[in-house]
Design a protein around this motif. Structure first.
Motif, PDB file in Angstrom:
ATOM      1  N   MET A   1     -33.124  -7.546  19.811  1.00 34.90           N
ATOM      2  CA  MET A   1     -31.977  -8.019  20.535  1.00 34.90           C
ATOM      3  C   MET A   1     -31.476  -9.322  19.920  1.00 34.90           C
ATOM      4  N   THR A   2     -30.177  -9.406  19.774  1.00 37.15           N
ATOM      5  CA  THR A   2     -29.571 -10.608  19.226  1.00 37.15           C
ATOM      6  C   THR A   2     -29.206 -11.548  20.366  1.00 37.15           C
ATOM      7  N   ALA A   3     -29.529 -12.815  20.200  1.00 31.26           N
ATOM      8  CA  ALA A   3     -29.217 -13.808  21.230  1.00 31.26           C
ATOM      9  C   ALA A   3     -27.712 -14.031  21.298  1.00 31.26           C
ATOM     10  N   THR A   4     -27.240 -14.328  22.494  1.00 25.51           N
ATOM     11  CA  THR A   4     -25.826 -14.614  22.683  1.00 25.51           C
ATOM     12  C   THR A   4     -25.647 -16.095  22.970  1.00 25.51           C
ATOM     13  N   SER A   5     -24.455 -16.588  22.678  1.00 22.92           N
ATOM     14  CA  SER A   5     -24.181 -17.994  22.953  1.00 22.92           C
ATOM     15  C   SER A   5     -23.112 -18.161  24.020  1.00 22.92           C
ATOM     16  N   PHE A   6     -22.626 -17.039  24.585  1.00 22.33           N
ATOM     17  CA  PHE A   6     -21.605 -17.177  25.611  1.00 22.33           C
ATOM     18  C   PHE A   6     -22.230 -17.509  26.964  1.00 22.33           C
ATOM     19  N   THR A   7     -21.402 -17.987  27.874  1.00 21.08           N
ATOM     20  CA  THR A   7     -21.844 -18.381  29.205  1.00 21.08           C
ATOM     21  C   THR A   7     -22.386 -17.163  29.944  1.00 21.08           C
ATOM     22  N   PRO A   8     -23.595 -17.250  30.460  1.00 19.68           N
ATOM     23  CA  PRO A   8     -24.158 -16.097  31.160  1.00 19.68           C
ATOM     24  C   PRO A   8     -23.390 -15.813  32.452  1.00 19.68           C
ATOM     25  N   GLY A   9     -23.401 -14.556  32.859  1.00 16.60           N
ATOM     26  CA  GLY A   9     -22.751 -14.146  34.102  1.00 16.60           C
ATOM     27  C   GLY A   9     -23.627 -14.464  35.292  1.00 16.60           C
ATOM     28  N   PRO A  10     -23.183 -14.156  36.474  1.00 16.45           N
ATOM     29  CA  PRO A  10     -21.903 -13.487  36.729  1.00 16.45           C
ATOM     30  C   PRO A  10     -20.724 -14.450  36.643  1.00 16.45           C
ATOM     31  N   TRP A  11     -19.563 -13.873  36.317  1.00 21.24           N
ATOM     32  CA  TRP A  11     -18.331 -14.637  36.304  1.00 21.24           C
ATOM     33  C   TRP A  11     -17.484 -14.177  37.488  1.00 21.24           C
ATOM     34  N   SER A  12     -16.621 -15.035  37.966  1.00 21.02           N
ATOM     35  CA  SER A  12     -15.729 -14.651  39.055  1.00 21.02           C
ATOM     36  C   SER A  12     -14.335 -15.198  38.784  1.00 21.02           C
ATOM     37  N   ILE A  13     -13.381 -14.748  39.584  1.00 18.44           N
ATOM     38  CA  ILE A  13     -11.982 -15.119  39.394  1.00 18.44           C
ATOM     39  C   ILE A  13     -11.597 -16.139  40.456  1.00 18.44           C
ATOM     40  N   THR A  14     -11.032 -17.258  40.021  1.00 13.23           N
ATOM     41  CA  THR A  14     -10.497 -18.266  40.939  1.00 13.23           C
ATOM     42  C   THR A  14      -9.171 -18.747  40.394  1.00 13.23           C
ATOM     43  N   ASP A  15      -8.317 -19.225  41.273  1.00 16.64           N
ATOM     44  CA  ASP A  15      -7.084 -19.818  40.778  1.00 16.64           C
ATOM     45  C   ASP A  15      -7.310 -21.316  40.606  1.00 16.64           C
ATOM     46  N   ASP A  16      -6.247 -22.012  40.293  1.00 19.23           N
ATOM     47  CA  ASP A  16      -6.364 -23.454  40.049  1.00 19.23           C
ATOM     48  C   ASP A  16      -6.824 -24.232  41.281  1.00 19.23           C
ATOM     49  N   PHE A  17      -6.652 -23.661  42.460  1.00 20.10           N
ATOM     50  CA  PHE A  17      -6.972 -24.371  43.698  1.00 20.10           C
ATOM     51  C   PHE A  17      -8.072 -23.665  44.485  1.00 20.10           C
ATOM     52  N   HIS A  18      -8.925 -22.921  43.813  1.00 23.47           N
ATOM     53  CA  HIS A  18     -10.070 -22.242  44.427  1.00 23.47           C
ATOM     54  C   HIS A  18      -9.663 -21.165  45.422  1.00 23.47           C
ATOM     55  N   ASN A  19      -8.509 -20.582  45.277  1.00 26.92           N
ATOM     56  CA  ASN A  19      -8.061 -19.529  46.175  1.00 26.92           C
ATOM     57  C   ASN A  19      -7.982 -18.236  45.357  1.00 26.92           C
ATOM     58  N   PRO A  20      -8.932 -17.301  45.521  1.00 24.39           N
ATOM     59  CA  PRO A  20      -8.977 -16.106  44.672  1.00 24.39           C
ATOM     60  C   PRO A  20      -7.666 -15.321  44.669  1.00 24.39           C
ATOM     61  N   ASN A  21      -7.299 -14.862  43.493  1.00 25.64           N
ATOM     62  CA  ASN A  21      -6.138 -13.988  43.297  1.00 25.64           C
ATOM     63  C   ASN A  21      -4.850 -14.531  43.913  1.00 25.64           C
ATOM     64  N   ASN A  22      -4.598 -15.795  43.765  1.00 25.51           N
ATOM     65  CA  ASN A  22      -3.405 -16.416  44.337  1.00 25.51           C
ATOM     66  C   ASN A  22      -2.176 -16.044  43.524  1.00 25.51           C
ATOM     67  N   ILE A  23      -1.166 -15.578  44.216  1.00 25.72           N
ATOM     68  CA  ILE A  23       0.144 -15.349  43.597  1.00 25.72           C
ATOM     69  C   ILE A  23       1.095 -16.304  44.309  1.00 25.72           C
ATOM     70  N   TYR A  24       1.799 -17.122  43.571  1.00 23.62           N
ATOM     71  CA  TYR A  24       2.693 -18.074  44.200  1.00 23.62           C
ATOM     72  C   TYR A  24       4.012 -18.101  43.449  1.00 23.62           C
TER      73      TYR A  24
END
Length: 131
Positions: free
Chosen positions: A1-24
């Motif tokens: 297995m090859t080591a990775t250097s990316f940020t481990p998960g889990p990842w989630s979605i947030t907008d700029d103001f911590h409100n998920p999936n905000n459409i404005y």
């Protein structure tokens, strides 16, 4: 297995103001702006920042949201593909042995190895090792 250097998960979605999936509204057009962050913590930085550009015939709000979900699932998809590739190699060995006594398995091992190589190439691309 090859080591990775990316940020481990889990990842989630947030907008700029911590409100998920905000459409404005910005001016006269809907705008979707979000960040894909490690474990929902935008103070650790973001793995990706996305923004729609529907008002100039660019990426729509819906497509931006779909892209964000795809990117957020990347760490889990990487791990799943890595496990699948390892399993394909192991199974291909067993199928190769079975093909010696049962010709219906002839050629299957090579297909499994091809799928494993294709998956490994995608993993290498994700690690930045291949184009």
């Amino acid at each position: 297995m090859t080591a990775t250097s990316f940020t481990p998960g889990p990842w989630s979605i947030t907008d700029d103001f911590h409100n998920p999936n905000n459409i404005y509204q910005e001016k006269t057009y809907p705008l979707f702006r979000c960040m894909v962050t490690p474990q929902g913590d935008c103070y650790r930085g973001s793995a990706a920042t996305l923004q729609s550009a529907e008002h100039i015939d660019g990426i729509s709000v819906e497509e931006t949201q779909a892209n964000a979900h795809l990117i957020a699932a990347s760490p889990e998809m990487y791990e799943a593909l890595q496990e699948a590739c390892t399993s394909l190699v192991i199974i291909s060995d067993q199928v190769r042995e079975a093909a010696h006594s049962d010709h219906k398995w002839s050629g299957v091992s090579e297909k499994l190895l091809r799928y494993a190589r294709e998956g490994q190439a995608v993993l290498a691309k994700a690690r930045g090792e291949a184009q």
